[in-house]
Motif scaffolding. Structure first.
Motif, PDB file in Angstrom:
ATOM      1  N   ARG A  23       0.827  -1.214   0.000  1.00 26.01           N
ATOM      2  CA  ARG A  23       0.000   0.000   0.000  1.00 26.01           C
ATOM      3  C   ARG A  23       0.855   1.255   0.000  1.00 26.01           C
ATOM      4  O   ARG A  23       0.561   2.237  -0.679  1.00 26.01           O
ATOM      5  N   LEU A  24       1.940   1.232   0.773  1.00 24.32           N
ATOM      6  CA  LEU A  24       2.801   2.403   0.886  1.00 24.32           C
ATOM      7  C   LEU A  24       3.467   2.742  -0.441  1.00 24.32           C
ATOM      8  O   LEU A  24       3.470   3.900  -0.874  1.00 24.32           O
ATOM      9  N   GLN A  26       2.595   1.771  -3.490  1.00 20.33           N
ATOM     10  CA  GLN A  26       1.680   1.995  -4.607  1.00 20.33           C
ATOM     11  C   GLN A  26       0.855   3.261  -4.443  1.00 20.33           C
ATOM     12  O   GLN A  26       0.066   3.594  -5.314  1.00 20.33           O
ATOM     13  N   LYS A  27       1.030   3.963  -3.339  1.00 16.45           N
ATOM     14  CA  LYS A  27       0.309   5.210  -3.116  1.00 16.45           C
ATOM     15  C   LYS A  27       0.896   6.296  -4.009  1.00 16.45           C
ATOM     16  O   LYS A  27       2.107   6.478  -4.066  1.00 16.45           O
ATOM     17  N   ASN A  28       0.050   7.024  -4.726  1.00 14.54           N
ATOM     18  CA  ASN A  28       0.510   8.093  -5.603  1.00 14.54           C
ATOM     19  C   ASN A  28       0.510   9.410  -4.828  1.00 14.54           C
ATOM     20  O   ASN A  28      -0.387  10.225  -4.945  1.00 14.54           O
ATOM     21  N   ASP A  29       1.542   9.601  -4.030  1.00 12.28           N
ATOM     22  CA  ASP A  29       1.621  10.810  -3.216  1.00 12.28           C
ATOM     23  C   ASP A  29       2.689  11.781  -3.703  1.00 12.28           C
ATOM     24  O   ASP A  29       2.977  12.760  -3.037  1.00 12.28           O
ATOM     25  N   LYS A  36       9.923   7.087   0.657  1.00  7.36           N
ATOM     26  CA  LYS A  36       8.595   6.783   1.187  1.00  7.36           C
ATOM     27  C   LYS A  36       8.592   6.237   2.604  1.00  7.36           C
ATOM     28  O   LYS A  36       7.651   6.481   3.351  1.00  7.36           O
TER      29      LYS A  36
END
Length: 73
Positions: A23-24, A26-29, A36
């Motif tokens: 999840r971390l 693949q997050k588009n932040d 990250k």
């Protein structure tokens, strides 16, 4: 003997962190992948200091050599 070695190291009842990191990452932040995790600074800051520090020292020494200020004879 060899099957019990990982148990003694404490890896049998360890929490599965794969979904958390999936999840971390693949997050588009807008962050790069190497920034990250919360521990990224422990690796990245010494790396960046060494890369830019050695680059600046090399440019400085090269400029001194071009201008004729050698420190050895």
């Amino acid at each position: 003997m060899f099957r019990t070695a990982p148990r003694m190291a404490g890896f049998v009842f360890r929490e599965n962190r794969v979904p958390y990191y999936q999840r971390l990452f693949q997050k588009n932040d807008g962050k790069r992948q190497w920034w990250k995790t919360p521990r990224s600074g422990y690796v990245m800051y010494p790396y960046l200091i060494s890369v830019y520090g050695l680059g600046a020292a090399t440019v400085y020494a090269s400029c001194r050599m071009v201008l004729g200020h050698k420190t050895w004879y």
